[in-house]
Design an enzyme around this catalytic site. Sequence first.
Site, PDB file in Angstrom:
ATOM      1  CD  GLU A 125      -0.165  -6.265   8.835  1.00 17.09           C
ATOM      2  OE1 GLU A 125      -0.356  -5.638   9.905  1.00 17.09           O
ATOM      3  OE2 GLU A 125      -0.692  -5.936   7.763  1.00 17.09           O
ATOM      4  CG  ASP A 174      -1.798  -1.186   1.358  1.00 20.85           C
ATOM      5  OD1 ASP A 174      -1.692  -2.099   0.519  1.00 20.85           O
ATOM      6  OD2 ASP A 174      -2.586  -1.230   2.311  1.00 20.85           O
TER       7      ASP A 174
END
Length: 448
Positions: free
Chosen positions: A402, A171
């Site tokens: 993550e 992103d």
Amino acid sequence: IRRPPRSTPKPSSAASDVYKRQIKKNDRGGFTVPTNRLYPHQWNWDSGFTALGISSLDKSRAWQELVMLINAQWTNGMLPHIIFHENNPNYFPGPDQWQKNAESQTSCHSQPPVLASVMWQMVSRGTEYDKMKAGTLFNSIMAYHRWFFSARDPDKEGCVSIIHPWESGRDNCPDWDIGLNNMKIPKNLEQYFRKDTSYVDKLERPTDDHYDRFMTILKYGRDCNWDNVKMHNEGPFLAIDPGVNFILLRANKDLYKLANYLGYSETINEIRNWIKILEQGCQKMWNKDINAFTSFDKRTNTYCDAITNASFLCFYAGVGSNQQKSYMIDHCNRILNNCNYGMPSLDPMHKCFESKRYWRGPIWSIMNYMIAVGLEDINELSLADKIKNDTIQLVKKNGMAEYFDPITGIGLGGRDFSWTAAIHLELLKDEIDINSKHNFLNNKNVIN
Ligand code: DGY
């Protein structure tokens, strides 16, 4: 009726514990959320890697993960990047932000197309059951790849573009800064409230400025009903991503093997043509100024000067002349020597490097996995081992985060993350089932 095999390969107890504690915790009945509160829906490439990770433990559940994803395929072939199976207000932007009437309950662009490669892995080390399951999904993957070429390379330039940074899955990496800064944020952009920063430290997430720009593209897409031609020709953002292109090329090569294995000869020429197109087209991403594969912003016709972990997927795609490969290996060595753990998502020498902020520095297990597979393909075994070992050690020391700080190794972002657990299982699978690689290499039906 064909039933799934009763017994699945026996995992080591350590790996099995990982599966039970992490991935099962994220199971929502046939599909897996990346992590509980931060990402409470089904994500496209997350599910692909999760299926891969659990395939050696529970084949039937692994295929189900892919079926749930493919059930959400649009009639034009697109596989959305998020599927909203339920209304969960904990995530922003939810379905109403994507479409005016939110009929389809999905996001409206895609994500890196890893599914064909995941399926080929599952089939090549699997049984008749895997072959049968792959056969039922094959046409959907063909339609998905066809969509990438028609919707994301309508001018037939040879590589596909992305219309939103979220389509890259990376992103906020600096690859998109030129394109995002070139955009105008409309005065009438609705006020919105991020949810992500209530679960994760702001410093580990994209900035508010990045979010304004992400939401600007979303508004544009919603207003034009996600008209692909308009998004491509006039949308606020258009870029060529090494990640998506290298992953699509690898996926086509794996789809080709799958088509041969399944005996779907009528599809062979089409897939072969896609491979040829992308092999040539990927050269567009060779940035002569820094001798590396980088992203390219199509609205300003500018290369980004950042070497990212996606740049190193050139090996995974099997792209590059000997000289280009040698430059990329030099970059790889230099970058690994500049941090304690590899592979950072951005060159630590780059001015935008931030060791904790999402895709601007941290390490991602899934990227490490694909980079290591590519390095093994070109016989760079010690580099591949270094990256695989770092990936395993980071998880062992710091849990199923993550992403990880490449300097300190600490876990960042969401916790109990499905794809981190899945890649851990996949990397440990060699210890669990040493015969799988042997079977794969000896698969006589496969045309390479
Ligand atoms: C998010 O919400 O952070 C996702 O990356 C978008 O897909």
